[in-house]
Design a protein around this motif. Structure first.
Motif, short mmCIF file in Angstrom:
data_model
loop_
_atom_site.label_atom_id
_atom_site.label_comp_id
_atom_site.label_asym_id
_atom_site.label_seq_id
_atom_site.Cartn_x
_atom_site.Cartn_y
_atom_site.Cartn_z
N GLU A 86 0.82 -1.21 0.00
CA GLU A 86 0.00 0.00 0.00
C GLU A 86 0.86 1.26 0.00
OE1 GLU A 86 -2.55 -0.47 3.35
OE2 GLU A 86 -3.93 -1.84 2.31
N MET A 87 1.95 1.23 0.77
CA MET A 87 2.83 2.40 0.79
C MET A 87 3.51 2.60 -0.55
SD MET A 87 4.42 2.46 4.66
CE MET A 87 4.64 0.70 4.92
N ALA A 88 3.90 1.51 -1.20
CA ALA A 88 4.52 1.62 -2.52
C ALA A 88 3.51 2.16 -3.53
CB ALA A 88 5.04 0.26 -2.97
N GLY A 168 15.49 -6.02 2.14
CA GLY A 168 16.44 -6.62 1.21
C GLY A 168 17.77 -5.90 1.10
N LEU A 169 17.99 -4.85 1.88
CA LEU A 169 19.22 -4.07 1.75
C LEU A 169 20.47 -4.93 1.94
CD1 LEU A 169 18.76 -0.61 3.51
CD2 LEU A 169 19.27 -1.05 1.12
N ALA A 170 20.51 -5.67 3.04
CA ALA A 170 21.71 -6.45 3.34
C ALA A 170 21.98 -7.48 2.25
CB ALA A 170 21.57 -7.14 4.69
N SER A 171 20.91 -8.09 1.74
CA SER A 171 21.07 -9.09 0.69
C SER A 171 21.61 -8.47 -0.59
CB SER A 171 19.72 -9.77 0.41
OG SER A 171 19.82 -10.67 -0.67
N LEU A 172 21.08 -7.31 -0.97
CA LEU A 172 21.58 -6.62 -2.16
C LEU A 172 23.04 -6.23 -1.98
CD1 LEU A 172 18.63 -4.24 -3.13
CD2 LEU A 172 19.36 -6.30 -4.32
N GLU A 177 24.64 -5.79 -5.57
CA GLU A 177 23.60 -5.19 -6.40
C GLU A 177 23.11 -3.84 -5.88
OE1 GLU A 177 20.48 -8.05 -6.72
OE2 GLU A 177 21.74 -9.58 -7.67
N LEU A 178 23.61 -3.42 -4.72
CA LEU A 178 23.11 -2.17 -4.15
C LEU A 178 23.64 -0.94 -4.88
CD1 LEU A 178 21.26 -1.11 -1.95
CD2 LEU A 178 23.23 -1.02 -0.40
N ILE A 208 10.69 2.95 -8.20
CA ILE A 208 9.80 2.63 -7.08
C ILE A 208 9.21 1.24 -7.24
CG2 ILE A 208 7.64 3.25 -5.92
CD1 ILE A 208 8.25 6.18 -6.61
N SER A 209 8.81 0.90 -8.47
CA SER A 209 8.22 -0.42 -8.72
C SER A 209 9.21 -1.53 -8.42
CB SER A 209 7.75 -0.50 -10.17
OG SER A 209 7.25 -1.79 -10.46
N GLN A 210 10.43 -1.38 -8.91
CA GLN A 210 11.44 -2.41 -8.70
C GLN A 210 11.90 -2.44 -7.25
OE1 GLN A 210 14.47 -1.55 -11.61
NE2 GLN A 210 13.03 -1.71 -13.31
N THR A 211 11.92 -1.27 -6.62
CA THR A 211 12.33 -1.21 -5.23
C THR A 211 11.43 -2.04 -4.34
OG1 THR A 211 13.38 0.96 -5.41
CG2 THR A 211 12.57 0.33 -3.24
N ARG A 212 10.14 -2.01 -4.60
CA ARG A 212 9.21 -2.79 -3.77
C ARG A 212 9.56 -4.27 -3.84
NH1 ARG A 212 7.73 -5.30 -0.54
NH2 ARG A 212 5.63 -6.01 -0.02
#
Length: 219
Positions: A86-88, A168-172, A177-178, A208-212
């Motif tokens: 919903e926030m995205a 997903g930050l740590a994983s990227l 990939e970050l 934004i779409s990919q970030t979600r």
């Protein structure tokens, strides 16, 4: 929790350093949502007393990252997948059209500062500093919205971001990939500087779409 962000802390600017590490752990998901953490246990992890940890956690309470659990400690705020969706969706409705609209009104002399903010995001990613990455990202997106001269809208998006979790930050970061994600902000600035409103909107919508998807909680 990953010891890359949580470990012994030097007793220099202790509260700030503890808060910095705790914030990174919450944002990246190393401190898990719904889990209660006591100040003494976190203090043992840091190699400090419970007092600076408790003070730092109160900073995080004010930032809505954790809540107080009386007589137990602090619980990391839970955010459901539906909440994140919903926030995205709200961000998608607000930010890309606004960026399209402000492309023609951003003063030329402001682009150096905007590019500097975008570069801060890249620098944070390259350094593996999740807190710096997140803070620079927040400042960048809110700065763009600020050109619409609508303080309520900026406050709304700021509040949405405060309740988001970037699981997903740590994983990227681990997968390397970050940094490419961070560089998307430089491309947005380039499009705006070229006064290509449609391109800037397209880039931000994709971001934004990919970030979600990137930030989704690991299954």
């Amino acid at each position: 929790m990953n010891s890359s962000n949580i470990g012994p802390v030097e007793k220099v600017n202790l509260r700030e350093r503890v808060a910095h590490a705790l914030r990174a752990a919450v944002i990246s998901g190393e401190m898990e949502p719904g889990v209660v953490y006591s100040a003494p246990s976190l203090g043992a992890r840091f190699g400090v007393s419970a007092t600076p940890v408790r003070e730092a956690m109160l900073d995080l309470v004010r930032e809505n990252l954790v809540v107080i659990v009386p007589n137990k400690g602090f619980r990391v705020t839970e955010v459901s997948e539906r909440d994140l969706d919903e926030m995205a969706q709200l961000r998608m409705l607000i930010e890309p059209p606004i960026v399209r609209d402000v492309a023609s009104v951003i003063p030329e002399h402001d682009f150096e500062g905007l590019r500097g903010l975008a570069q801060r995001i890249v620098d944070g990613a390259e350094a593996g500093d999740l807190v710096e990455y997140t803070e620079a990202d927040r400042l960048f997106h809110l700065a763009l919205l600020g050109y619409a001269d609508n303080a309520r809208m900026v406050d709304l998006v700021s509040d949405l971001r405060a309740h988001t979790r970037l699981y997903g930050l740590a994983s990227l970061l681990e997968k390397g990939e970050l940094v490419p994600v961070a560089r998307e902000h430089l491309a947005i600035v380039d499009a705006l500087r070229s006064r290509d409103a449609a391109r800037a909107e397209e880039l931000l919508r994709a971001h934004i779409s990919q970030t979600r998807g990137r930030w989704a909680k690991p299954s």
